[in-house]
Design a protein around this motif. Structure first.
Motif, mmCIF file in Angstrom:
data_model
loop_
_atom_site.group_PDB
_atom_site.id
_atom_site.type_symbol
_atom_site.label_atom_id
_atom_site.label_comp_id
_atom_site.label_asym_id
_atom_site.label_seq_id
_atom_site.Cartn_x
_atom_site.Cartn_y
_atom_site.Cartn_z
ATOM 1 N N LEU A 1 0.855 -1.210 0.052
ATOM 2 C CA LEU A 1 0.042 -0.045 0.047
ATOM 3 C C LEU A 1 0.764 1.314 -0.094
ATOM 4 O O LEU A 1 1.831 1.413 1.110
ATOM 5 C CB LEU A 1 -0.793 -0.007 1.352
ATOM 6 C CG LEU A 1 -1.846 1.281 1.222
ATOM 7 C CD1 LEU A 1 -2.797 1.274 0.338
ATOM 8 C CD2 LEU A 1 -2.541 0.993 2.648
ATOM 9 N N ALA B 1 0.033 9.989 -4.471
ATOM 10 C CA ALA B 1 -1.208 10.238 -5.270
ATOM 11 C C ALA B 1 -0.615 9.910 -6.852
ATOM 12 O O ALA B 1 -1.522 9.279 -7.512
ATOM 13 C CB ALA B 1 -1.680 11.695 -5.188
ATOM 14 N N ASP B 2 0.363 10.165 -7.163
ATOM 15 C CA ASP B 2 0.954 9.817 -8.577
ATOM 16 C C ASP B 2 1.406 8.604 -8.771
ATOM 17 O O ASP B 2 2.385 8.036 -8.062
ATOM 18 C CB ASP B 2 1.888 11.005 -8.684
ATOM 19 C CG ASP B 2 2.640 10.601 -10.535
ATOM 20 O OD1 ASP B 2 3.544 10.091 -10.434
ATOM 21 O OD2 ASP B 2 1.841 11.158 -11.322
ATOM 22 N N GLN B 3 0.561 7.699 -9.631
ATOM 23 C CA GLN B 3 0.822 6.285 -9.575
ATOM 24 C C GLN B 3 2.098 6.128 -10.348
ATOM 25 O O GLN B 3 2.963 5.143 -9.709
ATOM 26 C CB GLN B 3 -0.193 5.579 -10.552
ATOM 27 C CG GLN B 3 -0.023 4.373 -10.795
ATOM 28 C CD GLN B 3 -1.285 3.619 -11.598
ATOM 29 O OE1 GLN B 3 -1.372 4.267 -12.853
ATOM 30 N NE2 GLN B 3 -1.778 2.667 -11.214
ATOM 31 N N ALA C 1 4.494 6.433 -7.301
ATOM 32 C CA ALA C 1 4.586 5.211 -6.497
ATOM 33 C C ALA C 1 5.086 4.106 -6.953
ATOM 34 O O ALA C 1 5.796 3.484 -6.310
ATOM 35 C CB ALA C 1 3.078 4.900 -6.183
ATOM 36 N N VAL D 1 0.432 -2.968 -10.810
ATOM 37 C CA VAL D 1 -0.815 -2.106 -10.067
ATOM 38 C C VAL D 1 -1.940 -2.721 -10.271
ATOM 39 O O VAL D 1 -2.558 -2.664 -11.323
ATOM 40 C CB VAL D 1 -0.589 -0.881 -10.676
ATOM 41 C CG1 VAL D 1 -1.709 0.164 -9.929
ATOM 42 C CG2 VAL D 1 0.672 -0.195 -10.580
ATOM 43 N N SER E 1 -5.045 -1.826 -8.027
ATOM 44 C CA SER E 1 -5.924 -0.806 -7.870
ATOM 45 C C SER E 1 -5.439 0.469 -7.359
ATOM 46 O O SER E 1 -4.404 0.345 -6.794
ATOM 47 C CB SER E 1 -7.224 -1.333 -7.320
ATOM 48 O OG SER E 1 -6.577 -1.753 -5.737
ATOM 49 N N GLU E 2 -6.206 1.456 -7.069
ATOM 50 C CA GLU E 2 -5.756 2.569 -6.218
ATOM 51 C C GLU E 2 -6.359 2.467 -4.793
ATOM 52 O O GLU E 2 -7.788 1.965 -4.972
ATOM 53 C CB GLU E 2 -6.402 3.982 -6.961
ATOM 54 C CG GLU E 2 -5.710 4.173 -8.505
ATOM 55 C CD GLU E 2 -6.023 5.459 -8.992
ATOM 56 O OE1 GLU E 2 -6.391 6.406 -8.247
ATOM 57 O OE2 GLU E 2 -5.517 5.689 -10.155
ATOM 58 N N ALA E 3 -5.909 2.794 -4.010
ATOM 59 C CA ALA E 3 -6.261 2.560 -2.748
ATOM 60 C C ALA E 3 -7.250 3.981 -2.316
ATOM 61 O O ALA E 3 -6.772 5.010 -2.681
ATOM 62 C CB ALA E 3 -5.175 2.777 -1.545
ATOM 63 N N SER E 4 -8.540 3.573 -1.580
ATOM 64 C CA SER E 4 -9.370 4.632 -1.049
ATOM 65 C C SER E 4 -8.948 5.238 -0.152
ATOM 66 O O SER E 4 -8.114 4.641 0.842
ATOM 67 C CB SER E 4 -10.806 3.981 -0.791
ATOM 68 O OG SER E 4 -10.565 2.889 0.371
ATOM 69 N N GLU F 1 1.137 10.283 3.734
ATOM 70 C CA GLU F 1 1.747 10.547 2.382
ATOM 71 C C GLU F 1 3.296 10.581 2.115
ATOM 72 O O GLU F 1 4.080 10.628 3.224
ATOM 73 C CB GLU F 1 1.500 12.070 2.458
ATOM 74 C CG GLU F 1 2.045 12.456 0.759
ATOM 75 C CD GLU F 1 1.138 11.820 -0.442
ATOM 76 O OE1 GLU F 1 1.845 11.900 -1.298
ATOM 77 O OE2 GLU F 1 -0.093 11.531 -0.130
#
Length: 55
Positions: free
Chosen positions: A7, A11-13, A16, A31, A33-36, A47
């Motif tokens: 995890l 914010a920028d994939q 990351a 990748v 998914s994006e984490a909620s 962050e």
């Protein structure tokens, strides 16, 4: 083959993925998914931080 879920609170994939590759240079990275925001809060990830989640 060992599989880990990471995890990343960036914010920028692309950034990351770059950070994960820097820490794990030999890893094959996908990748999923994006984490909620709820998931980030649940694991108390700040962050710029990343956490390895147990399977």
């Amino acid at each position: 083959m060992r599989q880990e879920f990471i995890l990343v609170a960036i914010a920028d994939q692309a950034e990351a993925v770059r950070v994960v590759k820097e820490c794990l240079p030999d890893a094959e990275i996908t990748v999923d998914s994006e984490a909620s925001p709820d998931l980030i809060a649940e694991y108390q990830v700040i962050e710029g931080e990343m956490v390895v989640l147990a399977e």
